[in-house]
Design a protein around this motif. Structure first.
Motif, PDB file in Angstrom:
ATOM      1  N   VAL A  47       0.852  -1.184   0.000  1.00  0.00           N
ATOM      2  CA  VAL A  47       0.000   0.000   0.000  1.00  0.00           C
ATOM      3  C   VAL A  47       0.886   1.232   0.000  1.00  0.00           C
ATOM      4  CG1 VAL A  47      -1.716   1.286   1.320  1.00  0.00           C
ATOM      5  CG2 VAL A  47      -1.887  -1.186   1.147  1.00  0.00           C
ATOM      6  N   THR A  48       0.660   2.126  -0.958  1.00  0.00           N
ATOM      7  CA  THR A  48       1.496   3.319  -1.071  1.00  0.00           C
ATOM      8  C   THR A  48       0.716   4.605  -0.900  1.00  0.00           C
ATOM      9  OG1 THR A  48       1.237   3.254  -3.467  1.00  0.00           O
ATOM     10  CG2 THR A  48       3.197   2.195  -2.536  1.00  0.00           C
ATOM     11  N   GLY A  49      -0.562   4.542  -0.649  1.00  0.00           N
ATOM     12  CA  GLY A  49      -1.364   5.734  -0.421  1.00  0.00           C
ATOM     13  C   GLY A  49      -2.659   5.370   0.262  1.00  0.00           C
ATOM     14  N   ALA A  50      -3.135   6.263   1.120  1.00  0.00           N
ATOM     15  CA  ALA A  50      -4.404   6.048   1.813  1.00  0.00           C
ATOM     16  C   ALA A  50      -5.017   7.395   2.138  1.00  0.00           C
ATOM     17  CB  ALA A  50      -4.188   5.241   3.092  1.00  0.00           C
ATOM     18  N   CYS A  51      -6.342   7.442   2.151  1.00  0.00           N
ATOM     19  CA  CYS A  51      -7.046   8.654   2.557  1.00  0.00           C
ATOM     20  C   CYS A  51      -8.442   8.279   3.024  1.00  0.00           C
ATOM     21  CB  CYS A  51      -7.107   9.679   1.419  1.00  0.00           C
ATOM     22  SG  CYS A  51      -8.098   9.172  -0.008  1.00  0.00           S
ATOM     23  N   VAL A  60      -4.494   2.817  -2.247  1.00  0.00           N
ATOM     24  CA  VAL A  60      -3.988   2.517  -3.576  1.00  0.00           C
ATOM     25  C   VAL A  60      -2.801   1.571  -3.374  1.00  0.00           C
ATOM     26  CG1 VAL A  60      -2.433   4.519  -3.759  1.00  0.00           C
ATOM     27  CG2 VAL A  60      -3.324   3.458  -5.818  1.00  0.00           C
ATOM     28  N   THR A  61      -2.748   0.535  -4.221  1.00  0.00           N
ATOM     29  CA  THR A  61      -1.693  -0.455  -4.093  1.00  0.00           C
ATOM     30  C   THR A  61      -0.752  -0.385  -5.278  1.00  0.00           C
ATOM     31  OG1 THR A  61      -2.911  -2.187  -5.258  1.00  0.00           O
ATOM     32  CG2 THR A  61      -3.243  -2.015  -2.863  1.00  0.00           C
ATOM     33  N   GLN A  62       0.442  -0.931  -5.072  1.00  0.00           N
ATOM     34  CA  GLN A  62       1.399  -1.083  -6.159  1.00  0.00           C
ATOM     35  C   GLN A  62       2.007  -2.471  -6.033  1.00  0.00           C
ATOM     36  OE1 GLN A  62       5.532   0.514  -4.257  1.00  0.00           O
ATOM     37  NE2 GLN A  62       4.692   1.721  -5.864  1.00  0.00           N
ATOM     38  N   GLY A  63       2.457  -2.986  -7.123  1.00  0.00           N
ATOM     39  CA  GLY A  63       3.052  -4.323  -7.111  1.00  0.00           C
ATOM     40  C   GLY A  63       2.702  -5.031  -8.392  1.00  0.00           C
ATOM     41  N   ASP A  89       3.330   2.692 -10.930  1.00  0.00           N
ATOM     42  CA  ASP A  89       4.035   2.958  -9.680  1.00  0.00           C
ATOM     43  C   ASP A  89       3.326   4.037  -8.852  1.00  0.00           C
ATOM     44  OD1 ASP A  89       6.021   2.578  -7.791  1.00  0.00           O
ATOM     45  OD2 ASP A  89       7.448   3.907  -8.778  1.00  0.00           O
ATOM     46  N   PRO A  90       2.057   3.793  -8.473  1.00  0.00           N
ATOM     47  CA  PRO A  90       1.308   4.789  -7.702  1.00  0.00           C
ATOM     48  C   PRO A  90       1.939   5.021  -6.328  1.00  0.00           C
ATOM     49  CG  PRO A  90       0.111   2.717  -7.745  1.00  0.00           C
ATOM     50  CD  PRO A  90       1.287   2.559  -8.654  1.00  0.00           C
ATOM     51  N   VAL A 103      -1.228   9.739  -7.639  1.00  0.00           N
ATOM     52  CA  VAL A 103       0.064  10.121  -8.196  1.00  0.00           C
ATOM     53  C   VAL A 103       0.679   8.904  -8.875  1.00  0.00           C
ATOM     54  CG1 VAL A 103       2.401  10.930  -7.655  1.00  0.00           C
ATOM     55  CG2 VAL A 103       0.431  11.900  -6.450  1.00  0.00           C
ATOM     56  N   SER A 104       0.976   9.044 -10.153  1.00  0.00           N
ATOM     57  CA  SER A 104       1.581   7.984 -10.950  1.00  0.00           C
ATOM     58  C   SER A 104       3.037   8.354 -11.207  1.00  0.00           C
ATOM     59  CB  SER A 104       0.819   7.835 -12.267  1.00  0.00           C
ATOM     60  OG  SER A 104       1.453   6.907 -13.112  1.00  0.00           O
ATOM     61  N   THR A 105       3.937   7.872 -10.337  1.00  0.00           N
ATOM     62  CA  THR A 105       5.341   8.262 -10.476  1.00  0.00           C
ATOM     63  C   THR A 105       5.987   7.629 -11.705  1.00  0.00           C
ATOM     64  OG1 THR A 105       6.078   6.514  -8.971  1.00  0.00           O
ATOM     65  CG2 THR A 105       5.659   8.677  -8.013  1.00  0.00           C
TER      66      THR A 105
END
Length: 124
Positions: A47-51, A60-63, A89-90, A103-105
């Motif tokens: 998990v790379t973001g939460a709100c 939002v997850t990444q992997g 890569d969110p 955010v999409s790095t």
């Protein structure tokens, strides 16, 4: 004074992909893991973001795959998901005025997804 629980999220969870979100209660030291990653057939993700969204939490997850989840905090139940096909890569997530912003790095972009309270829209 009683402390409020803290939501902890972990990215790049290869050893334990099912345990990427935890609620920590500072007063008792209790940690409650939310095993939501198994909702996608055990796919490795972090998990790379939460709100927050009203009484819900969005992640939002990444992997292996990138997904936006909405979780009912009280029932610890996934209410809605949206696969993120354009986001790479969110790394962060914000909710404002009826929409999520991811955010999409990997593409150096920010994607907007409308949210009507129950259904997540497409990436714009």
């Amino acid at each position: 004074m009683t402390s409020r629980p803290v939501l902890l999220t972990f990215s790049n969870q290869l050893a334990s992909p099912a345990l990427s979100v935890c609620v920590f209660e500072p007063d008792s030291g209790r940690m409650s893991w939310i095993p939501f990653a198994n909702a996608v057939d055990g796919t490795e993700m972090g998990v790379t973001g939460a709100c927050t969204v009203d009484d819900r939490v969005a992640f939002v997850t990444q992997g292996g795959i990138n997904i936006l989840f909405i979780l009912d905090q009280k029932k610890v139940e996934i209410l809605e998901t949206r696969m993120l096909s354009r986001t790479r890569d969110p790394h962060d997530l914000v909710y404002k005025d009826g929409a999520f912003y991811v955010v999409s790095t990997g593409t150096n972009e920010i994607y907007r997804l409308s949210f009507d309270g129950s259904k997540i829209g497409e990436e714009e």
